[in-house]
Design an enzyme around this catalytic site. Structure first.
Site, PDB file in Angstrom:
ATOM      1  N   CYS A 120      23.958  10.195  28.352  1.00  0.00           N
ATOM      2  CA  CYS A 120      24.058  11.248  27.206  1.00  0.00           C
ATOM      3  C   CYS A 120      24.456  10.538  26.100  1.00  0.00           C
TER       4      CYS A 120
ATOM      5  N   ASP B 248      43.079  17.301  22.801  1.00  0.00           N
ATOM      6  CA  ASP B 248      42.009  16.335  23.463  1.00  0.00           C
ATOM      7  C   ASP B 248      42.759  15.075  23.883  1.00  0.00           C
TER       8      ASP B 248
ATOM      9  N   CYS C 109      20.968  26.594  22.444  1.00  0.00           N
ATOM     10  CA  CYS C 109      21.565  27.560  23.032  1.00  0.00           C
ATOM     11  C   CYS C 109      21.547  29.019  22.401  1.00  0.00           C
TER      12      CYS C 109
ATOM     13  N   CYS D  68      18.838  24.385  27.591  1.00  0.00           N
ATOM     14  CA  CYS D  68      19.872  23.117  27.493  1.00  0.00           C
ATOM     15  C   CYS D  68      19.290  21.802  28.350  1.00  0.00           C
TER      16      CYS D  68
ATOM     17  N   CYS E 111      24.680  32.672  31.537  1.00  0.00           N
ATOM     18  CA  CYS E 111      23.744  31.814  31.353  1.00  0.00           C
ATOM     19  C   CYS E 111      22.304  32.540  31.711  1.00  0.00           C
TER      20      CYS E 111
ATOM     21  N   CYS F 277      17.405  18.413  26.941  1.00  0.00           N
ATOM     22  CA  CYS F 277      18.102  17.225  26.631  1.00  0.00           C
ATOM     23  C   CYS F 277      17.174  15.989  26.789  1.00  0.00           C
TER      24      CYS F 277
HETATM   25  C1  B12 Z   1      34.890  13.202  28.900  1.00  0.00           C
HETATM   26  C2  B12 Z   1      34.501  14.051  27.900  1.00  0.00           C
HETATM   27  C3  B12 Z   1      33.366  14.012  27.205  1.00  0.00           C
HETATM   28  C4  B12 Z   1      32.284  13.201  27.914  1.00  0.00           C
HETATM   29  C5  B12 Z   1      31.585  13.908  29.270  1.00  0.00           C
HETATM   30  C6  B12 Z   1      31.312  15.379  29.004  1.00  0.00           C
HETATM   31  C7  B12 Z   1      31.252  15.970  30.274  1.00  0.00           C
HETATM   32  N1  B12 Z   1      30.306  17.071  30.044  1.00  0.00           N
HETATM   33  O1  B12 Z   1      32.004  15.798  31.090  1.00  0.00           O
HETATM   34  C8  B12 Z   1      31.022  12.893  26.748  1.00  0.00           C
HETATM   35  C9  B12 Z   1      31.493  11.607  26.044  1.00  0.00           C
HETATM   36  C10 B12 Z   1      29.654  12.908  27.278  1.00  0.00           C
HETATM   37  C11 B12 Z   1      31.231  14.218  25.961  1.00  0.00           C
HETATM   38  C12 B12 Z   1      30.378  14.897  25.227  1.00  0.00           C
HETATM   39  C13 B12 Z   1      30.862  15.948  24.337  1.00  0.00           C
HETATM   40  N2  B12 Z   1      31.959  16.535  24.133  1.00  0.00           N
HETATM   41 CO1  B12 Z   1      33.517  15.958  25.231  1.00  0.00          CO
HETATM   42  N3  B12 Z   1      35.344  15.845  26.217  1.00  0.00           N
HETATM   43  C14 B12 Z   1      35.233  15.263  27.173  1.00  0.00           C
HETATM   44  C15 B12 Z   1      36.817  15.272  27.641  1.00  0.00           C
HETATM   45  C16 B12 Z   1      37.820  14.371  27.186  1.00  0.00           C
HETATM   46  C17 B12 Z   1      37.023  15.557  29.309  1.00  0.00           C
HETATM   47  C18 B12 Z   1      35.596  16.442  29.894  1.00  0.00           C
HETATM   48  C19 B12 Z   1      35.818  16.600  31.401  1.00  0.00           C
HETATM   49  O2  B12 Z   1      36.757  16.532  32.087  1.00  0.00           O
HETATM   50  N4  B12 Z   1      34.676  15.821  31.874  1.00  0.00           N
HETATM   51  C20 B12 Z   1      34.297  15.668  33.447  1.00  0.00           C
HETATM   52  C21 B12 Z   1      33.628  16.836  33.905  1.00  0.00           C
HETATM   53  C22 B12 Z   1      33.501  16.828  35.700  1.00  0.00           C
HETATM   54  O3  B12 Z   1      34.252  17.948  33.830  1.00  0.00           O
HETATM   55  P1  B12 Z   1      33.433  19.204  33.131  1.00  0.00           P
HETATM   56  O4  B12 Z   1      32.065  19.080  33.282  1.00  0.00           O
HETATM   57  O5  B12 Z   1      34.063  19.919  31.920  1.00  0.00           O
HETATM   58  O6  B12 Z   1      33.736  20.398  34.680  1.00  0.00           O
HETATM   59  C23 B12 Z   1      34.941  20.755  35.024  1.00  0.00           C
HETATM   60  C24 B12 Z   1      35.066  22.160  34.802  1.00  0.00           C
HETATM   61  O7  B12 Z   1      33.503  22.656  33.902  1.00  0.00           O
HETATM   62  C25 B12 Z   1      34.971  22.892  36.147  1.00  0.00           C
HETATM   63  N5  B12 Z   1      33.759  23.169  36.635  1.00  0.00           N
HETATM   64  C26 B12 Z   1      32.772  22.733  37.095  1.00  0.00           C
HETATM   65  N6  B12 Z   1      31.857  23.407  37.887  1.00  0.00           N
HETATM   66  C27 B12 Z   1      32.380  24.791  37.187  1.00  0.00           C
HETATM   67  C28 B12 Z   1      31.688  25.848  37.593  1.00  0.00           C
HETATM   68  C29 B12 Z   1      32.470  27.111  36.987  1.00  0.00           C
HETATM   69  C30 B12 Z   1      31.727  28.318  37.421  1.00  0.00           C
HETATM   70  C31 B12 Z   1      33.673  26.877  36.624  1.00  0.00           C
HETATM   71  C32 B12 Z   1      34.136  28.013  36.091  1.00  0.00           C
HETATM   72  C33 B12 Z   1      34.093  25.749  36.139  1.00  0.00           C
HETATM   73  C34 B12 Z   1      33.477  24.651  36.819  1.00  0.00           C
HETATM   74  O8  B12 Z   1      35.428  21.694  37.134  1.00  0.00           O
HETATM   75  C35 B12 Z   1      35.068  20.507  36.414  1.00  0.00           C
HETATM   76  C36 B12 Z   1      36.353  19.605  36.742  1.00  0.00           C
HETATM   77  O9  B12 Z   1      37.597  19.897  36.147  1.00  0.00           O
HETATM   78  C37 B12 Z   1      36.985  16.966  27.048  1.00  0.00           C
HETATM   79  C38 B12 Z   1      38.315  17.166  26.515  1.00  0.00           C
HETATM   80  C39 B12 Z   1      39.440  17.277  27.697  1.00  0.00           C
HETATM   81  N7  B12 Z   1      40.702  16.760  27.655  1.00  0.00           N
HETATM   82  O10 B12 Z   1      39.319  18.018  28.597  1.00  0.00           O
HETATM   83  C40 B12 Z   1      36.036  16.693  25.884  1.00  0.00           C
HETATM   84  C41 B12 Z   1      35.534  18.125  25.483  1.00  0.00           C
HETATM   85  C42 B12 Z   1      34.870  18.776  26.658  1.00  0.00           C
HETATM   86  N8  B12 Z   1      34.124  17.695  24.578  1.00  0.00           N
HETATM   87  C43 B12 Z   1      33.842  18.387  23.647  1.00  0.00           C
HETATM   88  C44 B12 Z   1      32.876  18.312  22.711  1.00  0.00           C
HETATM   89  C45 B12 Z   1      32.735  19.024  21.686  1.00  0.00           C
HETATM   90  C46 B12 Z   1      31.827  17.316  23.209  1.00  0.00           C
HETATM   91  C47 B12 Z   1      30.372  17.222  22.301  1.00  0.00           C
HETATM   92  C48 B12 Z   1      29.781  18.601  22.028  1.00  0.00           C
HETATM   93  C49 B12 Z   1      30.642  16.198  21.075  1.00  0.00           C
HETATM   94  C50 B12 Z   1      29.170  15.846  20.569  1.00  0.00           C
HETATM   95  N9  B12 Z   1      28.747  16.760  19.708  1.00  0.00           N
HETATM   96  O11 B12 Z   1      28.669  15.048  20.975  1.00  0.00           O
HETATM   97  C51 B12 Z   1      29.643  16.615  23.457  1.00  0.00           C
HETATM   98  C52 B12 Z   1      28.925  17.710  24.613  1.00  0.00           C
HETATM   99  C53 B12 Z   1      28.263  16.943  25.607  1.00  0.00           C
HETATM  100  C54 B12 Z   1      28.232  18.224  26.763  1.00  0.00           C
HETATM  101  N10 B12 Z   1      27.157  18.877  27.249  1.00  0.00           N
HETATM  102  O12 B12 Z   1      29.367  18.242  27.351  1.00  0.00           O
HETATM  103  C55 B12 Z   1      34.903  19.578  23.654  1.00  0.00           C
HETATM  104  C56 B12 Z   1      34.089  20.777  24.196  1.00  0.00           C
HETATM  105  C57 B12 Z   1      34.520  22.077  23.498  1.00  0.00           C
HETATM  106  C58 B12 Z   1      33.764  23.357  24.097  1.00  0.00           C
HETATM  107  N11 B12 Z   1      33.408  24.456  23.393  1.00  0.00           N
HETATM  108  O13 B12 Z   1      33.506  23.232  25.366  1.00  0.00           O
HETATM  109  C59 B12 Z   1      36.315  19.180  24.276  1.00  0.00           C
HETATM  110  C60 B12 Z   1      36.993  20.148  25.252  1.00  0.00           C
HETATM  111  C61 B12 Z   1      37.005  18.424  23.527  1.00  0.00           C
HETATM  112  C62 B12 Z   1      37.753  19.238  22.513  1.00  0.00           C
HETATM  113  N12 B12 Z   1      39.164  19.181  22.780  1.00  0.00           N
HETATM  114  O14 B12 Z   1      37.281  20.211  21.967  1.00  0.00           O
HETATM  115  N13 B12 Z   1      32.638  14.692  26.078  1.00  0.00           N
HETATM  116  S1  SF4 Z   2      21.255  26.966  26.798  1.00  0.00           S
HETATM  117 FE1  SF4 Z   2      23.015  28.342  26.700  1.00  0.00          FE
HETATM  118  S2  SF4 Z   2      22.702  30.028  27.853  1.00  0.00           S
HETATM  119 FE2  SF4 Z   2      20.931  28.790  28.296  1.00  0.00          FE
HETATM  120  S3  SF4 Z   2      21.433  27.841  30.108  1.00  0.00           S
HETATM  121 FE3  SF4 Z   2      22.215  26.379  28.665  1.00  0.00          FE
HETATM  122  S4  SF4 Z   2      24.329  26.959  28.119  1.00  0.00           S
HETATM  123 FE4  SF4 Z   2      23.278  28.750  29.339  1.00  0.00          FE
HETATM  124  S1  SF4 Z   3      22.150  13.776  25.292  1.00  0.00           S
HETATM  125 FE1  SF4 Z   3      24.348  14.762  25.921  1.00  0.00          FE
HETATM  126  S2  SF4 Z   3      24.879  16.056  24.196  1.00  0.00           S
HETATM  127 FE2  SF4 Z   3      22.561  15.370  23.725  1.00  0.00          FE
HETATM  128  S3  SF4 Z   3      21.602  17.299  24.761  1.00  0.00           S
HETATM  129 FE3  SF4 Z   3      21.745  15.568  26.431  1.00  0.00          FE
HETATM  130  S4  SF4 Z   3      23.758  16.238  27.492  1.00  0.00           S
HETATM  131 FE4  SF4 Z   3      23.770  17.578  25.410  1.00  0.00          FE
END
Ligand code: B12
Ligand code: SF4
Ligand code: SF4
Length: 316
Positions: free
Chosen positions: A212, A131, A246, A192, A186, A196
């Protein structure tokens, strides 16, 4: 040695080091560039300015380290069941109830990187990322076959849900890649999105960080908009709601064989009065080794004030 044989050895080594999931992918540019660009342009990164700074390298992961062509992506389960709420206490997300994973995953991941170097020549590059830096971890994990990106934006494994950390080793070693996880499991579910409490998903697979709870309690610097306070409570660090509802977690999340290092069950519910009264030194002594260090004592006092105000409101 063939790329397939090397990949099999790497996979076995990663499992031996305690990673439940491992997959290998290439580092070609992301096909989802528009999603990241839109997210940043709309301001959905909030004050996480590093997301804009790192965007170009996130979109072209091969540019993160010159010479790398593969990512070995690993997953580490951190699931643990919740305990019942405690009076006057604020809740901490599951992933943060122990030693900061940036530290605890560093040792096995560095060992994996060192192992990769033994499989190549002396020029072989193998660099570990937990990360840190611009590695698009979820996207690479999907490409490496570990799971799909759910509507809550989490990487979900069909075998274990989404309560796991991701980390990666970027390498120049020629390794056979795994097939990507193409299916979207999904279906018509939207639990989910509906659960939220702060309505942070403008649409499926897009998260507006500014709403968030995870962002507001961990990453956001400064004041939290008061209209959001009632929805943020009782969380004081992170949020698990969009994962807890989920069905893939309800059915498949299992406690890891080797639980998170230095896991402390008392880190789940924090006494709000204690937090508010705590000196900076005491905070560092108690929580300096956990993820709570990121918002720090000031940030956690802010979060405790938000949670206390709602608890008081409910009582009155
Ligand atoms: C910034 C960040 C956050 C931000 C923004 C989250 C977000 N959804 O973007 C905040 C602070 C809110 C956050 C919260 C959390 N985070 Co965070 N976060 C990150 C970080 C540093 C970058 C994520 C990112 O690039 N965001 C930008 C958005 C635009 O990216 P994205 O939503 O992932 O979308 C990308 C892809 O999904 C893809 N995409 C988009 N649409 C589609 C559609 C398809 C079909 C496909 C295939 C791909 C795709 O394109 C996008 C651009 O690359 C990563 C670590 C890393 N280095 O990547 C950890 C990471 C994602 N976080 C993690 C975790 C654990 C959390 C939390 C659960 C922590 C908590 N309990 O509070 C929450 C979950 C919230 C949530 N629902 O995401 C884990 C997730 C593990 C997993 N199983 O997914 C990571 C990977 C850290 C780690 N090393 O483990 N996080
Ligand atoms: S709750 Fe889980 S299975 Fe349902 S839409 Fe969200 S991520 Fe997908
Ligand atoms: S506040 Fe963020 S981590 Fe909590 S349910 Fe909403 S999107 Fe998920």
């Amino acid at each position: 040695m063939s790329p397939e044989r090397r990949a099999a050895l790497v996979r076995a080594r990663a499992h031996g080091l305690g990673f439940e999931g491992v997959g290998i992918c290439d580092l070609s540019p992301t096909p989802h560039a528009a999603a990241l660009t839109h997210w940043i342009e709309q301001g959905m990164a909030g004050t996480m300015r590093y997301m804009a700074r790192q965007a170009a390298r996130r979109l072209e992961p091969a540019t993160i380290v010159p010479g790398v062509t593969r990512a070995v992506v690993v997953a580490k389960n951190y699931y643990q069941p919740d305990s019942p709420p405690r009076n006057g206490a604020g809740r901490v997300a599951k992933y943060a109830r122990g030693r900061d994973y940036h530290q605890s995953l560093r040792v096995p991941l560095d060992a994996l990187a060192a192992y990769l170097r033994t499989l190549g020549d002396k020029e072989t590059i193998a660099r570990a990322y937990v990360d840190a830096g611009p590695v698009p971890e979820r996207e690479l994990a999907q490409r490496a076959g570990l799971g799909w990106i759910g509507k809550n934006t989490m990487l979900i494994s069909p075998a274990g849900g989404s309560y796991f950390f991701l980390a990666a080793v970027l390498t120049s070693l020629d390794l056979a890649v795994d097939p990507p996880f193409e299916a979207d499991r999904c279906g018509s579910c939207r639990r989910c999105l509906d659960a939220c409490p702060t309505v942070a998903f403008p649409t499926a697979r897009v998260l507006d960080s500014r709403r968030c709870i995870s962002y507001l309690t961990i990453e956001h610097q400064g004041v939290v908009e008061p209209s959001l306070w009632p929805a943020v409570a009782p969380w004081v660090f992170g949020c698990d709601i969009c994962q807890a509802v989920c069905p893939w977690n309800e059915k498949f999340a299992r406690q890891a064989d080797d639980p998170m290092p230095d896991r402390h069950p008392e880190l789940e519910w924090l006494d709000l009065a204690d937090l508010l009264a705590m000196s900076d030194d005491e905070f560092t002594h108690r929580y300096g080794w956990t993820p709570l260090e990121r918002p720090g004592a000031d940030g956690m006092r802010r979060n405790a004030r938000i949670a206390s105000s709602s608890i008081t409101d409910q009582a009155s």
